[in-house]
Structure formats: structure tokens, C-alpha cells
Motif scaffolding. Sequence first.
Motif, PDB file in Angstrom:
ATOM      1  N   ALA A 368       0.820  -1.208   0.000  1.00 21.32           N
ATOM      2  CA  ALA A 368       0.000   0.000   0.000  1.00 21.32           C
ATOM      3  C   ALA A 368       0.855   1.260   0.000  1.00 21.32           C
ATOM      4  O   ALA A 368       0.515   2.253  -0.644  1.00 21.32           O
ATOM      5  CB  ALA A 368      -0.926  -0.015   1.207  1.00 21.32           C
ATOM      6  N   ALA A 369       1.985   1.224   0.715  1.00 23.88           N
ATOM      7  CA  ALA A 369       2.798   2.430   0.875  1.00 23.88           C
ATOM      8  C   ALA A 369       3.747   2.666  -0.282  1.00 23.88           C
ATOM      9  O   ALA A 369       4.076   3.804  -0.600  1.00 23.88           O
ATOM     10  CB  ALA A 369       3.602   2.342   2.180  1.00 23.88           C
ATOM     11  N   ARG A 370       4.184   1.592  -0.934  1.00 22.49           N
ATOM     12  CA  ARG A 370       5.207   1.737  -1.967  1.00 22.49           C
ATOM     13  C   ARG A 370       4.642   1.666  -3.374  1.00 22.49           C
ATOM     14  O   ARG A 370       4.758   2.601  -4.160  1.00 22.49           O
ATOM     15  CB  ARG A 370       6.288   0.671  -1.756  1.00 22.49           C
ATOM     16  N   ASP A 371       4.020   0.541  -3.732  1.00 22.24           N
ATOM     17  CA  ASP A 371       3.628   0.317  -5.127  1.00 22.24           C
ATOM     18  C   ASP A 371       2.553   1.286  -5.595  1.00 22.24           C
ATOM     19  O   ASP A 371       2.574   1.728  -6.743  1.00 22.24           O
ATOM     20  CB  ASP A 371       3.150  -1.122  -5.296  1.00 22.24           C
ATOM     21  N   THR A 372       1.602   1.600  -4.721  1.00 22.48           N
ATOM     22  CA  THR A 372       0.521   2.488  -5.143  1.00 22.48           C
ATOM     23  C   THR A 372       1.029   3.902  -5.418  1.00 22.48           C
ATOM     24  O   THR A 372       0.653   4.525  -6.406  1.00 22.48           O
ATOM     25  CB  THR A 372      -0.588   2.525  -4.077  1.00 22.48           C
ATOM     26  N   THR A 373       1.902   4.420  -4.530  1.00 22.31           N
ATOM     27  CA  THR A 373       2.428   5.770  -4.724  1.00 22.31           C
ATOM     28  C   THR A 373       3.353   5.833  -5.924  1.00 22.31           C
ATOM     29  O   THR A 373       3.333   6.807  -6.689  1.00 22.31           O
ATOM     30  CB  THR A 373       3.168   6.240  -3.460  1.00 22.31           C
ATOM     31  N   TYR A 523      -1.027  10.650  -0.666  1.00 19.02           N
ATOM     32  CA  TYR A 523      -1.249  11.998  -1.194  1.00 19.02           C
ATOM     33  C   TYR A 523      -0.106  12.929  -0.789  1.00 19.02           C
ATOM     34  O   TYR A 523       0.400  13.711  -1.612  1.00 19.02           O
ATOM     35  CB  TYR A 523      -2.571  12.560  -0.671  1.00 19.02           C
ATOM     36  N   ASN A 524       0.311  12.867   0.467  1.00 17.04           N
ATOM     37  CA  ASN A 524       1.362  13.765   0.948  1.00 17.04           C
ATOM     38  C   ASN A 524       2.695  13.485   0.266  1.00 17.04           C
ATOM     39  O   ASN A 524       3.403  14.405  -0.152  1.00 17.04           O
ATOM     40  CB  ASN A 524       1.516  13.629   2.466  1.00 17.04           C
ATOM     41  N   GLU A 525       3.034  12.208   0.153  1.00 15.09           N
ATOM     42  CA  GLU A 525       4.310  11.860  -0.478  1.00 15.09           C
ATOM     43  C   GLU A 525       4.311  12.244  -1.953  1.00 15.09           C
ATOM     44  O   GLU A 525       5.273  12.845  -2.452  1.00 15.09           O
ATOM     45  CB  GLU A 525       4.591  10.375  -0.314  1.00 15.09           C
ATOM     46  N   ALA A 526       3.243  11.902  -2.676  1.00 14.60           N
ATOM     47  CA  ALA A 526       3.179  12.218  -4.104  1.00 14.60           C
ATOM     48  C   ALA A 526       3.193  13.725  -4.337  1.00 14.60           C
ATOM     49  O   ALA A 526       3.871  14.221  -5.248  1.00 14.60           O
ATOM     50  CB  ALA A 526       1.929  11.598  -4.720  1.00 14.60           C
ATOM     51  N   SER A 527       2.465  14.469  -3.509  1.00 10.92           N
ATOM     52  CA  SER A 527       2.429  15.928  -3.653  1.00 10.92           C
ATOM     53  C   SER A 527       3.809  16.520  -3.419  1.00 10.92           C
ATOM     54  O   SER A 527       4.268  17.391  -4.176  1.00 10.92           O
ATOM     55  CB  SER A 527       1.428  16.527  -2.657  1.00 10.92           C
ATOM     56  N   PHE A 528       4.467  16.070  -2.379  1.00  9.27           N
ATOM     57  CA  PHE A 528       5.794  16.600  -2.050  1.00  9.27           C
ATOM     58  C   PHE A 528       6.781  16.330  -3.184  1.00  9.27           C
ATOM     59  O   PHE A 528       7.526  17.226  -3.603  1.00  9.27           O
ATOM     60  CB  PHE A 528       6.303  15.967  -0.752  1.00  9.27           C
ATOM     61  N   VAL A 529       6.799  15.116  -3.695  1.00 10.19           N
ATOM     62  CA  VAL A 529       7.736  14.762  -4.757  1.00 10.19           C
ATOM     63  C   VAL A 529       7.479  15.599  -6.007  1.00 10.19           C
ATOM     64  O   VAL A 529       8.418  16.103  -6.642  1.00 10.19           O
ATOM     65  CB  VAL A 529       7.637  13.259  -5.084  1.00 10.19           C
ATOM     66  N   MET A 530       6.205  15.790  -6.367  1.00 13.55           N
ATOM     67  CA  MET A 530       5.906  16.571  -7.567  1.00 13.55           C
ATOM     68  C   MET A 530       6.298  18.039  -7.386  1.00 13.55           C
ATOM     69  O   MET A 530       6.782  18.674  -8.330  1.00 13.55           O
ATOM     70  CB  MET A 530       4.416  16.465  -7.905  1.00 13.55           C
ATOM     71  N   VAL A 531       6.118  18.577  -6.191  1.00 15.57           N
ATOM     72  CA  VAL A 531       6.538  19.965  -5.938  1.00 15.57           C
ATOM     73  C   VAL A 531       8.042  20.099  -6.136  1.00 15.57           C
ATOM     74  O   VAL A 531       8.523  21.003  -6.834  1.00 15.57           O
ATOM     75  CB  VAL A 531       6.126  20.409  -4.524  1.00 15.57           C
TER      76      VAL A 531
END
Length: 621
Positions: A368-373, A523-531
Motif C-alpha cells: 500500500a505504501a510503496r507500489d501504489t504511490t 497523497y502527501n508523499e506524491a504531492s511533495f515529490v511533484m513539488v
Amino acid sequence: MFETNYRVFFAKSVARLLTPPLLIAYFISRFFLGPLDALFAPFFYLLVSLIWATFVVQSERLYQRFDARRRGAVLVPEVKGRLPGNIDIIFRSLRCAREGYPLSDDEERFEELNADTINLRLLWSDIILTREPQIVQSILATNFIDFEKGLCSKFGFLFGLFGDGIFNNDGEDWKAHRALTRPFFARERVRDYDLFSKYSNIAISLIQHRSLQNESLDVQDLFGRLTLDAAGEFLFGTTDLQTLSLPLPPSAKRSKLGPKGTQPDDTVAVGTYSGFVRAFEQIQVSIIHRFRVGPLWPLFEWFKDSTQEHNEAIDAWIAPLITQALENKKMRAGKGLTLEEGSLTDHLAESTTDVKLIRDELMNILLAARDTTASLLTFMCYFLAIYPEVLKKLREEILTSLPKESPSYEDMRNLKYLRACLNETLRLFPPVPYNARASVKATTLPRASPLERPFYMPGPHASISYPTLLMHRRKDLWGEDADDFLPERWLDAKRLRELTMDPFRFLPFNAGPRICLGQNFAYNEASFVMVKLLQNFDTFELRQKQDAPEGALPPEFWKNLSGRAACEQVWPQNAITLYAKVRTRAFLIRRETNIHFQTGRSMDLYGHVNVPRMITLSSPY
């Protein structure tokens, strides 16, 4: 126990099925026909078995019609295959897996019956497929207690993947697992932006290095490493993985295909990134093959469990971490100390000494934490590469609010267009594109219109699946532009009102009591990486045609299909999670002839070469 020997469970199931007709045939021959000729006996036993099977199937269908009428319901429309037991549908699914667009075979069946809920009737068993939000809401929320994991649990297709973890349990066991892991996903934990920053900076340095060499980069591999390193520290409490520091797959066509994309360096030993991740990904691919084969999958793995070898590679890496956590627990107990801070491994070790239980729980949460993000980040970069106008608008939003600094939680909340892009990516490419449950008992399924009679749901143990990917692309729910990447739909007040009134049409993280615990973390990890990515780069170029290895490009006949398949430039495929064949190879960050520098420099991982933090990029797209 099927948990340790699925062959025994399958053999017992077959025995229960065949014993009645064989006993009937025996008594008929003994008391009415006398001794049978050796050549005739097998045909007689086969004939009786076929008559018995026909009787069982027809009587069951008769009862279902009666029970449905009693409940004021109707039977779900059935798919009519060309071969007995609809086994031709299985062959179609296998062919689609090899060369088709994800779930296109299921979509064809919906269209053939002009229905959004259908019964595949594979091997004369009820296997219901639905893309109706009202029915999914009933399964996941309003009638939650009437459905369980069923065939998708540890007693079925997922054998060898989730073990005794949270994804494989129902009832009180599931509640206990959820209570065990929920506290670890508290708000303050999933906002660990220092953790995100640490690994994002390393990833950006890798991109800059490839950019300066004018070479393509496989971002699916990169994001898989980033999310694995972050999950390793967040969940396992270890920084030993350091997969971002290991050699990346070579650029251009020199790379090889792995189970879910570009293969890591073969020289890396089992137990580290290559062995652990390849095994973790190959298990997921094996599980999906079982789904496509159907209930007879144990026959195909009678002599060799397809997950065993991969589980051994996973255990080689994860077992020492669990052992260390249990040792730390003993040390704290000896000093009279309690655990205040620690990883999920530490928290699980505080609650149990069962090594297998801890291991299974960690593997569930890791998926859930790795593959989905990683899937979300990969497909979002893909969209930004082929929709430069969206990339420009998103980057303007980010640089206006956060030109240089790392974002905080409050900053994230103000990036409305970023959230819209993430949601639109999750709509078109939900990380978990397919999910399933089984009925606890016979019940009914609501219809979209209150004027329509509900569908009858057989039970117990009848399977019902819901392909999220297909539901997210229904034009009657999302408009005629449902196949288009259009983040603006998430900023449109009218469309948002419709979604609020019917929230089960959008389910990237499931819903109801079993909603994903890691939703906010993702959501938090993906948002941070894209920023961080868009603070450093302003143009992406998709290098799929130039650099993808042979066999990774979408088949030519896709161009004649409808929907996204006709315009897709990568080959999406589904295991447990959605991925791009050869990891969406590749997204090249190209240099302009003139490189514009901003203040601030970053350290590159290769030989400590200073590279510009900001590059103005150009693309012939």
C-alpha cells in the motif's frame, strides 16, 4: 490447512464435488447393472458425473430464481460463451493479458450485454462483475457485513502474497489487524516531510545527472526506489536499503525487461534491491495470472508454487529486521523502558512475538505504501510529458507559491491544481484497478434507478468484482471527455457537486470501513515529490519510441481501438497494482543549448559533481 498446502485444499474440494456422483454410479452398477465391463465402466462413471453436475447446476439456478423472486429481485445478466462453462472467456482473458489494453476484455463483456453488472458464470459458478457505484457502495459500506474477501483471501488466489496480514482477513481478525496498524498512520506521522525531502533530493540529483548526460531515465524505476527507501525508513525503521544509491538501469535500449518493467542490475545480490523488489513484483504478476486462469489455478501450480521462490528472497531481507525489532523489545523490557517512537516493525513487535504475523503485516502495508504511490507518480509524469499545457499550468502554481522552499502541509492544501492533477491521474490510472469480494450469504444489490428491481446476489461465497479503472472511465458518469486527462474537472463546481452526491464513482483508495489507511500518506508523499520535481525542471519529454526496449511499446492494433487505447503511448498493465510495461520508459529531461542557473547547487550522487539546481529545459514535443 490450505494456508500451508493449497494442493490438499484443492484435492479436498474436488473430492467433495466428485464423491456423490461416483457413489451413485457405484450403487447403480452394483445393485442394478451388475459388474461393468472394464472398457465401459469409465464412460459410465463419466456419464453419471455429468448428469449429476447438470442436476446440481440446474437445481441451484432454479433455487436462485425462486429466491430472487421471493426477494423482489432479478438475476444478473449472464455472459453466454461459446464453450461449456464459458471457458473461452478464460482464454480471452489470457490473450488480453498478453497483448490487450488493461481490462479491455471485461469492458467488451459489459458492452456486449449492454449492462454495467454481469455474471461471467465461469465453470458454472457465479462470478459477478460490476461497475455500478451504487452496487460498490453496498459492497463496501451500506451492506459491508454481507461481504468478505472470500476467494481473494489467504484461502484463494492471493495465497503466498499477503499471508495473514490485514488485506487477507475478515471479521474480528480484520478489526484486530486494523486496530493494530491504524495508530501508526496518525496525522503527524504521515506528514513526515523531512523523510520525503531526504529521498526526493537524492532522486532529483539522479535526474539531473542523466539530464546533463542527455540520457533518458526510467522514472517508474526511480519512483519505485524512492518510495521503497521512504517506506523502508517509515515502516521498517531502516536506512540500509539505499536503493537510490544502487546503479540505475541503463538508458536507451540497453535495459532489460523485468517482471514489472525495467530490470535492476543483475549483479546486485539477492537480499538487496534487485532480489527483494524483483521477488515482490514477480509475486504480484503471478497472482494476477491466477485470477485470469480462475478456480483451477492450483492445477497449474501443482508441482511448483509460483510464489515460493520469491517469498524466500523477500524473507532473506525482511527477517533480520524483524529479529532486530524483537531483540530491541527485549532490551527495553530488561531496562523497564517502553516504546515511545519507532517504526511499524517496532510497534508490531510490541504487540506480538509471532514473526510470521509481523512479516505478513509489513508486506501488506508495504504494498500500500510503496507500489501504489510509485504508480501514481509514474502515470502523472507520463501525463505531464504528453500534456505540456497542464505541466506549464501546474508549474506556475507551484513556483508562484513555493519558488524554492520545501512545502509544508498548509502549503499543500493551497495547491489546488496539483491536487486536481493527482486526482485525475488516480481516476484514469487507479493504482489498484481491480478489486473483489465474496458474499457471506444471499442478498440483493441496489440498482442505479429506484424504479429498477434489485439484482440477486447468490451466496454464500459467490464472487463479485469491481474494476475501478472501468468505473472511473464511464462516460455516463464522467462525461464524454471521460477518456481525456482533464484536471480542470476537479475544479468545476458542478462536477464536484455530482461527485459529492455520488462519491463511490471515484475509489482509488477503496471506501467504507476498509478504506486505505495510507491514503493521506500517499497523497502527501506524491504531492511533495511533484513539488520538488517541478521546482527543478520545467519540461519532460517522453522517450518511449526512441529508448524503450523491444516489446515495451503498445501494439500497433491499439490505434484501431476506442478509448484511451487508441492514443496511449505506453503499455499499461495490471498486477495487484497498475504499472507501465518497462516502467513507462522513459522521461528525458533535456538541456537547452543555453542552461540558465539559479542560486543554489545540488550534489550529484555520481562522483560528487556539482550540477545546477534549476535547468531551463527544451523539448521538441
